[in-house]
Design an enzyme around this catalytic site. Structure first.
Site, PDB file in Angstrom:
ATOM      1  N   CYS A  72      47.667 -36.845  65.969  1.00 33.68           N
ATOM      2  CA  CYS A  72      48.497 -35.783  65.393  1.00 33.68           C
ATOM      3  C   CYS A  72      49.768 -36.287  64.725  1.00 33.68           C
ATOM      4  CB  CYS A  72      48.831 -34.762  66.475  1.00 33.68           C
ATOM      5  SG  CYS A  72      47.354 -34.169  67.300  1.00 33.68           S
ATOM      6  N   HIS A  89      57.406 -31.088  65.515  1.00 36.92           N
ATOM      7  CA  HIS A  89      55.969 -31.156  65.780  1.00 36.92           C
ATOM      8  C   HIS A  89      55.513 -29.749  66.177  1.00 36.92           C
ATOM      9  CE1 HIS A  89      52.219 -33.105  66.327  1.00 36.92           C
ATOM     10  NE2 HIS A  89      52.102 -32.665  67.561  1.00 36.92           N
ATOM     11  N   HIS A 129      47.376 -26.299  63.339  1.00 42.01           N
ATOM     12  CA  HIS A 129      47.544 -27.731  63.610  1.00 42.01           C
ATOM     13  C   HIS A 129      46.457 -28.484  62.848  1.00 42.01           C
ATOM     14  CE1 HIS A 129      48.395 -31.513  65.132  1.00 42.01           C
ATOM     15  NE2 HIS A 129      48.700 -31.221  66.380  1.00 42.01           N
TER      16      HIS A 129
END
Lengths: 90, 410
Positions: free
Chosen positions: B166, B297, B332
């Site tokens: 990620c 994030h 995401h």
């Protein structure tokens, strides 16, 4: 022939997934702090119980699976099978 | 003297937009990409939302082969857009960078994970070997950067895929920055790409991290992520190179920091995140007080948002800059997440606009951040920090700044 209770099966699942020695695993020692395990192990324990007993353990419940006693408590909640008192060692 | 590295082109492929202009509009509108999953069968899952790219036609963007995996096609399409945006291939030929040394770096979580799903399906269906072989060729993560280099005809570029989950897009931008600073290359095409897949969704679902309805970063009632897909690609070159060819400059890449905590596979470490942010700011030569906002994030999980907020307070003190969670809009997008967020940072600098954290009702007091709830704000944006925090404590933070002539110094 011995009949294994669900209580023993929960201990077995935890032993299998954590790879902690049988004589070291007790009810209250903490997976992370005392045994140095990581979060994936709890996910594996959760998955093993869910598949074997066809139940679902919620996110909040899984956060309480911090030791064997915690796993038993959550197991009792999702299955209706008593965690502590239903111990049969046949 | 270390070279100044700037962004001169950007390409976007994601659930809310295709291309930079549409993306900027979507950010202003606070548009979300969430919808019912169409890419795989969701039978057996209690909830089934994701942020898919709908109506993607690779042939609309690619000059070369379209026989690519889904993530590779996203990467190649966004790269084609980015070089066009940079004015590199305006003439329609293969471009002046064809024989120059360059770097192609694409970050990803799953590589050809979508094709891996299809391989499993083919196996269950007893499909002929050639069908499985064709899919197998699209699975390796390396296909992403190779697809970009081939599409752009970059015969002398080093093609690297970084599989740091990620945070991978930020790793890729950092790799391009290093290659340019050191003088190894004359340009870098960097970013990230991933495709929604059953495998990825199931993993996050198993972890209890998929939100049942909306992704709500920093909200008291947040319940997790929605998976997403797409690609974000940035063209980097030195300020000197950009000036020489009269290219438009979006922003400067001021610096970056990496950290590998390796403390726990899943749980983020507050100290590790703080260390990574400090490393990035030091590399950028920026004081915390100079940061105008943070692109977090901000996954919308309970653990990430609290831990990230605590680390931000550790670095920035009691009154940290505005901190935006873009994943409420974009989902995401895994390896693409920090690359798309990097493009948002550059657009913020260009447009003087901070996008909102959408789906927001009540900020979690444990986060205690101004997350620009629901409506973006106009602001003079000169320095932006872009956080990328991956499983395993694989963290990467990039700092962007206004072009050198505009930024000045505090």
């Amino acid at each position: 022939v011995s009949m294994t209770s669900s209580r023993d099966r929960i201990r077995d699942i935890v032993l299998e997934r954590t790879e902690v020695d049988d004589d070291v695993l007790d009810e209250t020692s903490l997976f992370y702090e005392d045994y140095g395990l990581n979060s994936i192990v709890v996910v594996e324990i959760q998955a093993a119980i869910e598949m074997e007993y066809e139940v679902e353990i919620g996110k909040e419940q899984s956060l309480r699976m911090v030791n064997l006693a915690g796993v038993r408590a959550v197991f009792g909640e999702v299955t209706g099978i008593a965690g502590r008192t239903g111990h049969v060692n046949a | 003297v270390t070279a100044t590295v700037v962004i001169t082109g950007m390409g976007v492929m994601c659930g809310v937009a295709t291309g930079v202009d549409e993306f900027a509009g979507a950010l202003r509108a606070g548009r979300g990409a969430a919808g019912r999953i169409t890419l795989f069968d969701t039978t057996g899952f209690a909830h089934d939302l994701a942020c898919e790219v709908t109506g993607f036609e690779p042939g609309r963007w690619l000059r070369g082969t379209t026989d690519l995996g889904r993530a590779a096609a996203f990467a190649a399409a966004a790269s084609r857009m980015a070089v066009r945006d940079a004015g590199i291939d305006a003439s329609g030929d293969e471009g002046p960078w064809r024989d120059r040394s360059g770097m192609v770096c694409v970050g990803t979580t799953d590589g050809g994970g979508y094709e891996l799903d299809a391989m499993v399906r083919a196996d269950l269906d007893d499909a002929p070997p050639q069908v499985r072989a064709a899919l197998a060729r699209k699975v390796p993560a390396t296909t992403l950067s190779v697809a970009v280099a081939r599409e752009l005809g970059l015969s002398r570029a080093e093609a690297v895929t970084v599989a740091t989950a990620c945070a991978a897009g930020n790793y890729a931008i950092g790799a391009g920055l290093d290659a340019l600073r050191s003088g190894d290359v004359e340009f870098a095409v960097c970013g990230g790409a991933d495709a929604v897949s059953r495998r990825n969704f199931t993993g996050f679902y198993r972890l209890g991290l998929i939100a049942p309805d909306r992704c709500r970063p920093f909200d008291a009632d947040r319940r997790g992520i929605l998976t997403g897909e797409g690609a974000g690609v940035l063209v980097l070159e030195t300020a000197e190179s950009a000036a020489r060819r009269g290219a438009r400059v979006y922003a400067e890449v001021l610096g970056y920091g990496l950290a590998c905590d390796a403390a726990d596979p899943l749980a983020p470490a507050r100290e590790g995140i703080a260390r990574c942010m400090r490393t990035a700011l030091a590399d950028a030569g920026v004081m915390p007080a100079e940061v105008d906002y943070i692109s977090a994030h901000g996954t919308g999980t309970r653990t990430n948002d609290v831990t990230e907020s605590q680390a931000i307070h550790d670095v920035f003190g009691a009154a940290p800059p505005r901190t935006v969670g873009l994943k409420g809009m974009l989902g995401h997008t895994m390896g693409a997440a920090t690359a798309l967020a990097g493009i948002v940072c550059a657009l913020s600098i260009r447009d003087g606009f901070i996008p909102p954290t959408v789906n927001h009702e009540r900020t979690d007091p444990d986060c205690a951040l101004d997350c620009v709830p629901n409506h973006g704000v106009s602001a003079d944006v000169r320095v932006v920090q872009n956080n990328g925090l991956a499983f395993g404590g694989n963290n990467a933070v990039v700092v962007f700044g206004a072009a050198p002539d505009r930024r000045g110094r505090l």
